[in-house]
Structures are given as structure tokens and as C-alpha cells.
Design a protein around this motif. Sequence first.
Motif, PDB file in Angstrom:
ATOM      1  N   HIS A 114      27.524  -0.085 -27.781  1.00  0.00           N
ATOM      2  CA  HIS A 114      26.936   1.212 -28.149  1.00  0.00           C
ATOM      3  C   HIS A 114      25.443   1.066 -28.420  1.00  0.00           C
ATOM      4  CE1 HIS A 114      30.810   3.358 -28.741  1.00  0.00           C
ATOM      5  NE2 HIS A 114      31.243   2.131 -28.950  1.00  0.00           N
ATOM      6  N   GLU A 115      25.069  -0.073 -28.999  1.00  0.00           N
ATOM      7  CA  GLU A 115      23.703  -0.238 -29.512  1.00  0.00           C
ATOM      8  C   GLU A 115      22.740  -0.808 -28.481  1.00  0.00           C
ATOM      9  OE1 GLU A 115      24.998  -2.868 -32.507  1.00  0.00           O
ATOM     10  OE2 GLU A 115      26.185  -1.253 -33.446  1.00  0.00           O
ATOM     11  N   GLU A 116      23.226  -1.685 -27.634  1.00  0.00           N
ATOM     12  CA  GLU A 116      22.300  -2.425 -26.773  1.00  0.00           C
ATOM     13  C   GLU A 116      21.869  -1.615 -25.554  1.00  0.00           C
ATOM     14  OE1 GLU A 116      23.707  -6.939 -27.953  1.00  0.00           O
ATOM     15  OE2 GLU A 116      23.956  -6.285 -25.890  1.00  0.00           O
ATOM     16  N   SER A 117      20.739  -2.024 -24.994  1.00  0.00           N
ATOM     17  CA  SER A 117      20.219  -1.377 -23.777  1.00  0.00           C
ATOM     18  C   SER A 117      20.979  -1.892 -22.556  1.00  0.00           C
ATOM     19  CB  SER A 117      18.742  -1.723 -23.617  1.00  0.00           C
ATOM     20  OG  SER A 117      18.628  -3.111 -23.347  1.00  0.00           O
ATOM     21  N   ARG A 161      24.722   1.382 -14.979  1.00  0.00           N
ATOM     22  CA  ARG A 161      23.378   0.867 -14.646  1.00  0.00           C
ATOM     23  C   ARG A 161      23.271  -0.619 -14.981  1.00  0.00           C
ATOM     24  NH1 ARG A 161      21.829   5.789 -16.987  1.00  0.00           N
ATOM     25  NH2 ARG A 161      21.119   4.626 -18.810  1.00  0.00           N
ATOM     26  N   ALA A 162      23.939  -1.056 -16.050  1.00  0.00           N
ATOM     27  CA  ALA A 162      23.950  -2.494 -16.371  1.00  0.00           C
ATOM     28  C   ALA A 162      24.662  -3.265 -15.257  1.00  0.00           C
ATOM     29  CB  ALA A 162      24.640  -2.726 -17.716  1.00  0.00           C
ATOM     30  N   ALA A 163      25.767  -2.704 -14.785  1.00  0.00           N
ATOM     31  CA  ALA A 163      26.508  -3.364 -13.694  1.00  0.00           C
ATOM     32  C   ALA A 163      25.661  -3.415 -12.425  1.00  0.00           C
ATOM     33  CB  ALA A 163      27.818  -2.620 -13.427  1.00  0.00           C
ATOM     34  N   ALA A 164      24.892  -2.347 -12.165  1.00  0.00           N
ATOM     35  CA  ALA A 164      24.020  -2.337 -10.986  1.00  0.00           C
ATOM     36  C   ALA A 164      23.029  -3.496 -11.051  1.00  0.00           C
ATOM     37  CB  ALA A 164      23.276  -1.000 -10.897  1.00  0.00           C
ATOM     38  N   ARG A 165      22.451  -3.722 -12.218  1.00  0.00           N
ATOM     39  CA  ARG A 165      21.508  -4.836 -12.373  1.00  0.00           C
ATOM     40  C   ARG A 165      22.187  -6.178 -12.060  1.00  0.00           C
ATOM     41  NH1 ARG A 165      16.892  -4.247 -15.994  1.00  0.00           N
ATOM     42  NH2 ARG A 165      16.566  -2.000 -16.190  1.00  0.00           N
ATOM     43  N   VAL A 166      23.395  -6.356 -12.586  1.00  0.00           N
ATOM     44  CA  VAL A 166      24.100  -7.626 -12.359  1.00  0.00           C
ATOM     45  C   VAL A 166      24.447  -7.769 -10.873  1.00  0.00           C
ATOM     46  CG1 VAL A 166      26.155  -8.977 -12.944  1.00  0.00           C
ATOM     47  CG2 VAL A 166      24.975  -7.669 -14.721  1.00  0.00           C
ATOM     48  N   HIS A 167      24.885  -6.694 -10.271  1.00  0.00           N
ATOM     49  CA  HIS A 167      25.195  -6.754  -8.832  1.00  0.00           C
ATOM     50  C   HIS A 167      23.965  -7.154  -8.019  1.00  0.00           C
ATOM     51  CE1 HIS A 167      26.364  -5.824  -4.785  1.00  0.00           C
ATOM     52  NE2 HIS A 167      25.258  -5.103  -4.689  1.00  0.00           N
ATOM     53  N   LEU A 168      22.816  -6.551  -8.330  1.00  0.00           N
ATOM     54  CA  LEU A 168      21.621  -6.824  -7.516  1.00  0.00           C
ATOM     55  C   LEU A 168      21.168  -8.278  -7.656  1.00  0.00           C
ATOM     56  CD1 LEU A 168      19.728  -3.449  -8.095  1.00  0.00           C
ATOM     57  CD2 LEU A 168      20.927  -4.188  -6.012  1.00  0.00           C
ATOM     58  N   ARG A 169      21.507  -8.918  -8.770  1.00  0.00           N
ATOM     59  CA  ARG A 169      21.159 -10.331  -8.959  1.00  0.00           C
ATOM     60  C   ARG A 169      22.193 -11.281  -8.370  1.00  0.00           C
ATOM     61  NH1 ARG A 169      18.090 -11.329 -13.626  1.00  0.00           N
ATOM     62  NH2 ARG A 169      18.490 -13.547 -13.304  1.00  0.00           N
ATOM     63  N   THR A 170      23.461 -10.864  -8.372  1.00  0.00           N
ATOM     64  CA  THR A 170      24.534 -11.815  -8.065  1.00  0.00           C
ATOM     65  C   THR A 170      25.300 -11.486  -6.783  1.00  0.00           C
ATOM     66  OG1 THR A 170      26.143 -10.473  -9.295  1.00  0.00           O
ATOM     67  CG2 THR A 170      24.976 -12.182 -10.534  1.00  0.00           C
ATOM     68  N   GLY A 171      25.300 -10.224  -6.384  1.00  0.00           N
ATOM     69  CA  GLY A 171      26.149  -9.796  -5.269  1.00  0.00           C
ATOM     70  C   GLY A 171      27.560  -9.421  -5.690  1.00  0.00           C
ATOM     71  N   LEU A 172      27.886  -9.552  -6.981  1.00  0.00           N
ATOM     72  CA  LEU A 172      29.258  -9.260  -7.418  1.00  0.00           C
ATOM     73  C   LEU A 172      29.596  -7.779  -7.212  1.00  0.00           C
ATOM     74  CD1 LEU A 172      29.402 -11.266 -10.787  1.00  0.00           C
ATOM     75  CD2 LEU A 172      30.587 -11.835  -8.659  1.00  0.00           C
ATOM     76  N   THR A 173      30.771  -7.521  -6.673  1.00  0.00           N
ATOM     77  CA  THR A 173      31.266  -6.158  -6.442  1.00  0.00           C
ATOM     78  C   THR A 173      31.581  -5.481  -7.778  1.00  0.00           C
ATOM     79  OG1 THR A 173      32.109  -6.767  -4.293  1.00  0.00           O
ATOM     80  CG2 THR A 173      33.188  -4.895  -5.339  1.00  0.00           C
ATOM     81  N   ILE A 174      31.360  -4.176  -7.839  1.00  0.00           N
ATOM     82  CA  ILE A 174      31.586  -3.396  -9.067  1.00  0.00           C
ATOM     83  C   ILE A 174      32.882  -2.591  -8.919  1.00  0.00           C
ATOM     84  CG2 ILE A 174      30.680  -1.553 -10.537  1.00  0.00           C
ATOM     85  CD1 ILE A 174      27.845  -2.396  -9.404  1.00  0.00           C
ATOM     86  N   CYS A 175      33.876  -2.901  -9.755  1.00  0.00           N
ATOM     87  CA  CYS A 175      35.151  -2.180  -9.756  1.00  0.00           C
ATOM     88  C   CYS A 175      35.188  -1.314 -10.996  1.00  0.00           C
ATOM     89  CB  CYS A 175      36.320  -3.151  -9.813  1.00  0.00           C
ATOM     90  SG  CYS A 175      36.411  -4.236  -8.397  1.00  0.00           S
TER      91      CYS A 175
END
Length: 326
Positions: A114-117, A161-175
Amino acid sequence: MRDGQARVMTVCGPIPADALGPALTHEHIVTDFIGAEKAPGPRYERERAVEEILPHLQALRQRGVTALFECTPRYIGRDVPLLRRLSEASGLHIVTNTGYYGAVGNRYLPAHAHEESEEQLAARWLEEWTRGIEGTDIRPGFIKLGTDRGPLPPLHAKLLRAAARVHLRTGLTICAHTGDGAAALDQLRILESAGVSPEAFVWVHAQNGTDAERIEVARRGGWISLDGYNLGPGQPERYLQAILALKTAGQWRRVLVSHDDGWAVEGETLRGAALKPFGNGNPRPYFSVFQRLLPDLRTAGCSPEELDQLLRENPARAFAIRVRAL
Ligand SMILES: [Zn+2]
């Protein structure tokens, strides 16, 4: 393995995507719904869990399945040492995840979510990718999120949006566990505006949407996960119709099927808890797709090549990652 080769990250390390084989893309092994942060570790004895669950994984191997995507997120009982132990014992490739589950009114989100960006959350998930999960060297093979019905509240948009950042760095698919079609379309919009290709998005629980919504997401390039297959009244017919509607629309190459089976920790005791299969219309875990759906698809005119694509090619393409350094 070569740089740039398509791979899938399993709990035992990376494998070439074309070595994955037939896969169930949305299942659970053990879940614990006691609530975020209430149980810091497993409330069951791992060896007892292995005794109970291993025969079902061995039965899957006998059915020709070689991979299982375990979709239990952190704070709902993700237990990666258990997954590795079961993978080694069964010979099944098992894939785990990073990310947070906001569905069910945020009951399974830790306070810091809840608190973190979005940058801070992404950093936590990236650390699981770069350093391993919870003190192990086991790495996630996809990102798992959970949201309720659309339109998404700001907290859930932040998870996307946090998942998008991780995907763009790693290629991991977002489910993303998704309450309805409106939420799925909102997720796709948020991901695309963050620069993520729709092909990196899996609409989890797409059975909660309509044919028109599923066909639209598939046409835009997203993955349609019909993942609660079960033998409850009217259910096999409903899933069959949804899959055939996608086939008729020319979107067979975007479909994933699975049961969403698994075990849940029973009761509120903090130690020595028992495990209970979900049930949910499936008397035997991980079986109904083979017992009923595949025969129904054959009867409906699907070829062996099409069934192979559904269970083997589509999962490999949906979860393949191409990164230089692993
Ligand atoms: Zn699930």
C-alpha cells in the motif's frame, strides 16, 4: 545455452523453451489463505506434503505432461523449497512466480504494497529474479498479479505498472488473476501504455469474461487462459464452447487451458496443519482436462496437431524469455 535463445525459468534453473513439453499453465500445489503476513513460513510439514502430492504429479507425468506452472503468489503460501523438492522427485518442470495478489479486496497484500511506489515494488520483485527467492537460488519464471473487477483501482494499477517495469528488465511474462473482462481490458491498456507488448500478458481466469472480450484480447495479442476447467454441472460444455469460439475466430494460437487445482492449508493453527485438495468440481487434481476436455475437443474435430499446439506450443511461447545473462 546460447544468448538470446528462448528459455523458461523453472525452479531447477533455465531450460530451452522447446524442451518444456506439454504443460498445465495455471495450477497450484499448496496455497495458504490465512491472510498476508500471518504465517511467515509453511504451516505444514514439507515431507508430509510431498507424500500427499507427489503421486498426483507422477500421474501427470504418466499422462505425458512434463511441466506445471505454479501460480501461488507470495503471501498465499508460495513455498519454493517444496516446489523444487517435488520437481526433483517427479521429474516435472515446475515454474514459480514473483509479484503480489491484490484480488479479494487486498486481503493478501502485505502492508508495504500500500505504501511503496511502483519503483520500490518492482525492485523487490527484481531482487527475487537477480538473487533468488527467500534465501534460495530459485528464481521466478513469470510475474503473478491479482486484481478484482474493472475498472482497476489505483492500487492495482500500481501493481500492473510495477510488473511492467520488471517485465521490461527481465522478459518475464505477466499473468494477472482478473475478476472480469473490463479488468482485463484495463490491464492491457495499462501495460501497453507502459511499453509492454500484449504478448507478454496472460489474462488469467478469462472464463470470467465473454466470448467477445476474449476474442478482442486475443486479437490484440494477449493470452487467453481458460484455467478453471472442471466437471461441475454445465462446466465442460461452457469451456468447450469458449475454446471453440476462439478457434472459429482464428485465435487458437492464443489459448491456454488448465484446472486451477491444488491443495489448501486447513484451519488456523500455526503449525502441523493438514492439507486439503481444492475440489472445485474436480474429484482428482490435474485430471479433468485429460479425462474430458481433450476427448471433447477431438470429438469436435480438433486435430492431434491442434491439441499439441494447445498443450505444448502455446505454453512454451507464452512463457519464453529471451535475456542475455541468466
Ligand atoms: Zn489459481
